[in-house]
Structures are given as structure tokens and as C-alpha cells.
Enzyme design. Structure first.
Site, PDB file in Angstrom:
ATOM      1  N   SER A 142       0.844  -1.196   0.000  1.00 45.59           N
ATOM      2  CA  SER A 142       0.000   0.000   0.000  1.00 45.59           C
ATOM      3  C   SER A 142       0.877   1.242   0.000  1.00 45.59           C
ATOM      4  O   SER A 142       1.937   1.261   0.653  1.00 45.59           O
ATOM      5  CB  SER A 142      -0.877   0.005   1.254  1.00 45.59           C
ATOM      6  OG  SER A 142      -1.524   1.250   1.386  1.00 45.59           O
ATOM      7  N   TYR A 157      -0.767  -0.276  10.325  1.00 42.32           N
ATOM      8  CA  TYR A 157      -0.878  -0.679   8.916  1.00 42.32           C
ATOM      9  C   TYR A 157       0.312  -0.125   8.128  1.00 42.32           C
ATOM     10  O   TYR A 157       0.965  -0.856   7.373  1.00 42.32           O
ATOM     11  CB  TYR A 157      -2.189  -0.145   8.348  1.00 42.32           C
ATOM     12  CG  TYR A 157      -2.501  -0.599   6.937  1.00 42.32           C
ATOM     13  CD1 TYR A 157      -2.941  -1.892   6.691  1.00 42.32           C
ATOM     14  CD2 TYR A 157      -2.370   0.274   5.864  1.00 42.32           C
ATOM     15  CE1 TYR A 157      -3.252  -2.303   5.405  1.00 42.32           C
ATOM     16  CE2 TYR A 157      -2.685  -0.122   4.574  1.00 42.32           C
ATOM     17  CZ  TYR A 157      -3.117  -1.415   4.340  1.00 42.32           C
ATOM     18  OH  TYR A 157      -3.424  -1.830   3.066  1.00 42.32           O
TER      19      TYR A 157
END
Ligand code: NAP
Length: 233
Positions: A142, A157
Site C-alpha cells: 500500500s 498498517y
């Protein structure tokens, strides 16, 4: 892609979201697909949906946080004479706590799934790819883990995806030039994780990962890509 036999791809977290779409697109492209899911009931249900589309799919139980689960899956496949040529590390979780609200368990959970998952599967499947002299590994990462963008939140994350990006470089170097190991950012995709308001469809979100899974022999390794274009780590 040069091939003397049909290639086989294993996709973690293949039962929903971007993972099932990667399975669908790889099967449509003619690969054999191992749809790996931590819950085989959900995995079989997902495979039934794909088989309705004509895909060639085998379901395997695989919890990426467990080295024993990954090893057992690799052994079942080896016993069945199945060699994994393409590994897509797609399984992921998205804890949203701010840094000061984050507890150790939450931080470890993000690392266990998003980082250690790819560690376990890379150790289980990439050595054989290197030995055979052909392989493709795609780590679904990501932009929220990009160091050049200051690892934008959420923190657990972001750290886990930054570490996954680092692992991508490490595995790429270890595997050698004939195994292409790359990271993909799918964009902000309409899945359970991304939410219904996300701008990118699952079809488009899966596209770069599938492109990297099918790179030609002169394709890149050790890169980070979005929309089939290289982006900064
Ligand atoms: P999703 O809809 O929430 O699906 C996540 C998948 O990961 C599910 O199949 C889930 O299985 C599986 N999973 C979670 N923990 C697992 C474990 N321990 N072992 C095996 N499988 C496990 O997420 P998604 O949006 O499709 O995301 C897929 C990947 O894209 C993730 O790596 C995510 O970080 C990345 N990504 C997504 C977006 C986005 O906007 N959606 C953006 C950037 C990156 P269960 O069904 O059993 O829970």
C-alpha cells in the site's frame, strides 16, 4: 511469459475482496490457481463462485500468521505434485487505531498478517522457484506504507506495509534475477477493507498485481508499482 507448462499461482486471502478478483483474473489468463484461505468453508464458497466463471481453482487452507499452517499447505501441494510458480501475498488486515491508542496486540496483529504472512510464504515457496529458475512473487502492499510519503497513517498498517516493502527487496535479492519479486499498491479499492465509497473497482485494484504475476522474463524485480507504473517506496 515463456512457459513449458501451465503455471500455477497461489493467492493468499483468496476468498474475498482483491484476492478473489486476482484469482479470477489469473484463472481467466489460463493459470492454475490455488485459492488459499484461512477458512476453507469461505474458500470453497469463493471457489464455487469462480468455477461458475469457468476458472480452474483448487482451495487450500492457509493462515498466513502461522508458519505451521503455511508449511502444511506447502507439503499438501508437494504431495499432490503441484509446484507454485506464482505467489501472491494478498492477505491483509487494516487496524485503524492512532499511534497512542494502539496496544501491543494490535500492532503485532498487523505485523503478523501483513509482514510475517509474506515471510512465511516466501520461505515456503520461493526457494523452489529460485531452484527451478522461474518465479513471480507479488506482495500486495500500500502507498500508506511509503517512506517517501512519511508512512501516512494508520500507524500499525503503515509500518507493516513499509516492512513488507523492505521484505520485497530482500526476497528479490535472495531469489535472483529469474524470480521477479515486486510490490503492488492496488489504490483505494471498494472491498470490505476499502469501503463502499472507495473510488477503485476490484477489477482495477487487482490489475497491477496480476500484471506483476505475469511479467515477462525481462520484467522488473524489486520494484513498487501502482497502475502498472513504478512508484517511490
Ligand atoms: P479484505 O476485503 O478485507 O480481504 C482481506 C483478505 O485477507 C480476506 O480474504 C481475509 O480472510 C484475508 N486474511 C486476513 N487475515 C488472514 C490470515 N491470517 N490468513 C489468511 N488470510 C487472511 O481486504 P482487501 O481490500 O481485499 O485487501 C487485500 C490486500 O490489498 C491487503 O493486503 C490490503 O492491505 C491491500 N490493500 C487494500 C486496499 C483497499 O483499498 N482495499 C488499499 C491498499 C492495499 P477472511 O475472509 O478469512 O477474513
Amino acid at each position: 511469459m515463456s512457459r513449458s507448462r501451465t503455471r500455477t499461482a497461489l493467492v493468499t486471502g483468496g476468498n474475498r475482496g482483491i484476492g478473489i478478483e486476482i484469482c479470477r483474473q489469473l484463472a481467466d489468463a489460463g493459470l492454475q490457481v490455488v485459492l488459499a484461505a484461512r477458512d476453507t468453508t469461505r474458500g470453497r464458497e469463493a471457489a464455487r463462485r469462480l468455477k461458475g466463471d469457468g476458472g480452474r481453482v483448487r482451495v487450500e487452507e492457509l493462515d498466513v500468521t502461522s508458519g505451521a499452517s503455511v508449511t502444511a499447505c506447502a507439503e499438501r501441494l508437494a504431495d499432490a505434485g503441484i509446484e507454485i510458480d506464482v505467489l501472491v501475498n494478498n492477505a491483509g488486515v487494516y487496524p485503524t487505531d492512532s499511534f497512542f491508542a494502539l496496544d501491543e496486540a494490535g500492532f503485532r496483529d498487523a505485523l503478523d498478517v501483513n509482514l510475517m504472512g509474506a515471510f512465511h510464504t516466501s520461505q515456503a515457496f520461493v526457494p523452489a522457484m529460485a531452484k527451478r529458475g522461474w518465479g513471480r512473487v507479488v506482495n500486495v502492499s500500500s502507498g500508506l506504507g511509503a517512506m517517501t510519503d512519511n508512512v501516512p497513517s494508520p500507524p500499525a498498517y503503515g509500518v507493516s506495509k513499509a516492512a513488507l516493502n523492505a521484505l520485497t527487496l530482500v526476497v528479490s535479492a535472495a531469489a535472483g534475477p529469474r524470480v521477479k519479486v515486486n510490490a503492488a499498491c492496488p489504490g483505494w479499492v471498494r472491498t470490505d477493507m476499502g469501503g463502499s465509497w472507495a473510488p477503485v473497482s476490484v477489477e482495477k485494484g487487482a490489475d497491477t498485481a496480476v500484471w506483476l504475476a505475469r511479467l515477462p522474463d525481462d520484467g522488473p524485480t524489486g520494484g513498487f508499482f501502482r497502475n502498472r507504473r513504478r512508484i517511490a517506496w
